[in-house]
Enzyme design. Structure first.
Site, PDB file in Angstrom:
ATOM      1  N   TYR A  53     -23.693 -51.954 -32.123  1.00 48.19           N
ATOM      2  CA  TYR A  53     -23.943 -51.262 -33.562  1.00 48.19           C
ATOM      3  C   TYR A  53     -23.027 -51.606 -34.821  1.00 48.19           C
ATOM      4  O   TYR A  53     -22.009 -52.036 -34.421  1.00 48.19           O
ATOM      5  CB  TYR A  53     -23.579 -49.753 -32.997  1.00 48.19           C
ATOM      6  N   PRO A 218     -33.045 -37.602 -28.385  1.00 45.88           N
ATOM      7  CA  PRO A 218     -33.608 -36.489 -28.004  1.00 45.88           C
ATOM      8  C   PRO A 218     -34.710 -36.092 -29.060  1.00 45.88           C
ATOM      9  O   PRO A 218     -35.437 -34.857 -28.438  1.00 45.88           O
ATOM     10  CB  PRO A 218     -32.436 -35.500 -28.108  1.00 45.88           C
ATOM     11  N   GLY A 222     -36.682 -38.174 -34.746  1.00 43.43           N
ATOM     12  CA  GLY A 222     -36.927 -37.163 -35.888  1.00 43.43           C
ATOM     13  C   GLY A 222     -38.501 -36.413 -35.549  1.00 43.43           C
ATOM     14  O   GLY A 222     -38.769 -35.596 -36.341  1.00 43.43           O
ATOM     15  N   LEU A 224     -39.378 -34.461 -33.317  1.00 44.46           N
ATOM     16  CA  LEU A 224     -39.373 -33.173 -32.739  1.00 44.46           C
ATOM     17  C   LEU A 224     -38.108 -32.340 -33.669  1.00 44.46           C
ATOM     18  O   LEU A 224     -37.920 -31.430 -33.275  1.00 44.46           O
ATOM     19  CB  LEU A 224     -38.746 -33.195 -31.429  1.00 44.46           C
ATOM     20  N   GLY A 225     -37.863 -32.885 -34.792  1.00 40.73           N
ATOM     21  CA  GLY A 225     -36.922 -32.132 -35.868  1.00 40.73           C
ATOM     22  C   GLY A 225     -37.502 -31.467 -37.001  1.00 40.73           C
ATOM     23  O   GLY A 225     -36.936 -31.160 -37.951  1.00 40.73           O
ATOM     24  N   GLY A 226     -38.972 -30.983 -36.859  1.00 37.15           N
ATOM     25  CA  GLY A 226     -39.649 -30.510 -37.984  1.00 37.15           C
ATOM     26  C   GLY A 226     -39.994 -31.266 -38.930  1.00 37.15           C
ATOM     27  O   GLY A 226     -40.134 -30.754 -40.244  1.00 37.15           O
TER      28      GLY A 226
END
Length: 331
Positions: A53, A218, A222, A224-226
């Site tokens: 990372y 999860p 993005g 599923l984040g609106g």
């Protein structure tokens, strides 16, 4: 914050895992430190990172940011269950790695652990994770290297990431035959409402072998984040995986149906996606990778949601899972 055991171990971890992949590339060091302080204040004790990372020319940068945060003291290191990963090469993107400077040979595992410990400014790693399977290295060699590191006190537990179900089984069967190490105790896999293939093999294998499941992405990049609502309101536009998915009319309609369902229940899409994962069998806790303090606050709110049966049924109708195996792929 709620806590659970990590798989079959006695280790207690928070039901949210703080992902640090954005620390360095997208979030500067002071803001990264502030997010880690806020996470700890909220009771999140499970932090996840990886040696690569930082990416590009800055691989290892994220571990260094975490190490500098530990160095501030005040019990930070003692309060954190620290997980990092090994597999990828540490050469700059596009550069060929030096032989034996990547993957899971005993030589590279030893080298990578010492390098991570130095960057993290700690004397041990709580959960050392294999970032990918290594098709060229037998598990007998991997476990021999791990046994030495455990005896030296440099690592305590071992987890996998992106392993198929059969490799979870293989790894733990070989560990059991050798004796000594207890084998894999966690599996970090891609799992969310929009990507449920892990339910066919990976999660059943993890449950049978006593591994805690730690879903990454999860919110599916993005998606599923609106994302559609944000587009309409002129906010941050979709990019990467989310943007590619929305180009398909049927996929866009599916996400619109999801956002409409969540809105009907007066909830936020990203928080519902996290809360759904917390209801799934075998899941220890999803990895959230906030770029800002506000995103962390939203993720924490998700732990207090208790989705109704009506909402869960609606989610299954929009995002049906594959069903049990072998039926899911056999007929």
């Amino acid at each position: 914050m709620k806590y659970t055991q990590l798989g079959r171990t006695g280790l207690k971890v928070s039901r949210l895992v703080l992902g640090t992949m954005n620390f360095g590339p997208q979030t500067d060091e002071p803001d990264s430190h502030a997010i880690m302080d806020a996470a700890l204040d909220a009771g999140i004790n499970f932090f996840d990172t990886a040696n690569v990372y930082g990416w590009g020319e800055n691989k290892g940068r994220t571990e260094s940011i975490i190490g500098n945060w530990f160095a501030k003291g005040e019990g930070r290191r003692d309060k954190v269950v620290l997980a990092t990963k090994v597999y990828g090469n540490m050469a700059a993107d596009g550069a060929a790695p030096w032989p034996n400077h990547d993957k899971l040979s005993a030589v590279n595992i030893r080298r990578a652990v010492d390098a991570s410990l130095k960057r993290l400014q700690t004397d041990h790693i709580d959960v050392y994770q294999f970032h990918h399977i290594d098709r060229a290295t037998p598990f007998e060699e991997v476990w021999q290297a791990i046994d030495v590191l455990i005896q030296q006190g440099k690592i305590l537990y071992v987890g996998s990431s992106n392993f198929p179900g059969y490799k979870i089984a293989q790894a733990n069967e070989i560990a059991a035959r050798r004796g000594g190490t207890i084998g894999l105790v966690s599996e970090q896999c891609l799992y969310n409402l929009a990507e449920r293939r892990a339910e066919m093999e990976v999660i059943p294998a993890a449950q049978d072998y006593g591994l805690g499941v730690i879903p990454w992405s999860p919110l599916h990049g993005g998606l599923l984040g609106g994302v559609i609502k944000k587009e309409v309101e002129g906010g941050r536009r979709a990019s990467g995986r989310a943007a590619d998915t929305l180009k398909d009319p049927s996929s866009r309609a599916q996400i619109q149906a999801y956002e409409d369902l969540v809105d009907k229940h007066g909830l936020e899409p990203g928080e519902v996606a996290l809360a759904w994962l917390l209801t799934r069998p075998g899941v220890t806790g999803p990895i959230v990778g906030p770029r800002t303090a506000q995103q962390l606050e939203s993720a924490i709110r998700a732990t207090g949601l208790e989705p109704s049966e009506e909402l869960l049924t609606g989610l299954d109708e929009i995002f049906p899972g594959p069903g049990p195996s072998p039926e899911a792929f056999a007929w």
